[in-house]
Every structure is written in structure tokens, then in C-alpha cells.
Design an enzyme around this catalytic site. Structure first.
Site, PDB file in Angstrom:
ATOM      1  N   SER A  84       1.027  -1.444  -0.470  1.00 54.70           N
ATOM      2  CA  SER A  84       0.091  -0.523  -0.040  1.00 54.70           C
ATOM      3  C   SER A  84       0.634   1.155   0.104  1.00 54.70           C
ATOM      4  CB  SER A  84      -0.982   0.033   1.070  1.00 54.70           C
ATOM      5  OG  SER A  84      -1.774   0.765   1.426  1.00 54.70           O
ATOM      6  N   HIS A 121       2.813  14.867   5.443  1.00 60.49           N
ATOM      7  CA  HIS A 121       3.098  16.035   5.434  1.00 60.49           C
ATOM      8  C   HIS A 121       3.589  16.702   6.475  1.00 60.49           C
ATOM      9  CE1 HIS A 121       1.054  19.065   2.065  1.00 60.49           C
ATOM     10  NE2 HIS A 121       0.901  19.925   3.683  1.00 60.49           N
ATOM     11  N   CYS A 137      -0.641  -3.738   4.246  1.00 59.58           N
ATOM     12  CA  CYS A 137      -1.457  -5.138   4.639  1.00 59.58           C
ATOM     13  C   CYS A 137      -0.834  -6.248   4.016  1.00 59.58           C
ATOM     14  CB  CYS A 137      -2.037  -5.483   3.230  1.00 59.58           C
ATOM     15  SG  CYS A 137      -1.546  -4.867   1.972  1.00 59.58           S
TER      16      CYS A 137
END
Length: 129
Positions: free
Chosen positions: A66, A71, A86
Site C-alpha cells: 500500500s 505532509h 497489508c
């Protein structure tokens, strides 16, 4: 009752407060890669974007499992971290690598299980709303 014992992935959200190293995306790119590898994930690509004038950056590690994203808001000493993995990859290990680099005074962490196995789509919708 449906079985919620197994999920497809773990989604970790972390708020890093009074953090450091929030300006320069160049070393952060390597940190994102190291965080993914430490967790047992497979890195497909790492991208960063510098907002310039010491305004912070965004970084994303695209993973086979994934992603990891960050930020930063240097003017507030804050970084938002999103780690979704995952398989056998461990997002908590990734967070430990990121915390060691950004050295926040405080971190608030949420862990969410995603995609419950054995739960039907209809059942998910009914349970969610």
C-alpha cells in the site's frame, strides 16, 4: 454476528507534534524508504515534493503493500503521517523509524483495521451507517 477477527490491512494515522527535520524532502525520501523496508514492505517508488521557501514538503512511498505518506508544516512543528499496509508488513515499525528521524516531542497514533475478511459488502454498509 459476523467475524471481525481478520482484516486485509492496518491503517495507522499519526500526528507528530513539535517535530524536527520538517523542511528538507531529500533526506526524508531515504527515511520513507527505510521505514518501509524496516516494516517488511516492498518499495515500488518514493516521491517527494518541496513546497519551497522552507514551507515543508509532502512525501509518499508507494508500496506493494500500500503506502506511507507524510505532509509537514514546519511553521507549526507538525507532521501528518499515514501508513497503510497489508500482508505481513508492520506499520508500527515504520512509525518507529519515522519518529526516530523527526524526533517529535509528542505523537498521537490511531490504528484502524481495514477490509474485514468474511464480512459481506451489504453487512459492512449496514454496520457503518
Amino acid at each position: 454476528m459476523d467475524d471481525f477477527s481478520s482484516s486485509l490491512g492496518s491503517h495507522l494515522l499519526a500526528d507528530l507534534f513539535d517535530a524536527n527535520a520538517l523542511f528538507d524532502p531529500i533526506p526524508a525520501k531515504d527515511v520513507l524508504r527505510r521505514a518501509a523496508l524496516a516494516a517488511g514492505a516492498h518499495v515500488l517508488e518514493v516521491k517527494t515534493h518541496d513546497f519551497g521557501a522552507r514551507d515543508g514538503f509532502t512525501g509518499v512511498a508507494l508500496l506493494a503493500e500500500s503506502h506511507i505518506s507524510i505532509h509537514t508544516w514546519p511553521e507549526h512543528g507538525y507532521a501528518a503521517v499515514d501508513i497503510f499496509m497489508c500482508g505481513d508488513a508492520n506499520p508500527r515499525v515504520s512509525l518507529n523509524v519515522l519518529k526516530a528521524y523527526f524526533t517529535p516531542a509528542r505523537a498521537e497514533v490511531q490504528m484502524i483495521s481495514r477490509g474485514f475478511i468474511g464480512k459481506t459488502q451489504r453487512g459492512l454498509a449496514a454496520a457503518s451507517f
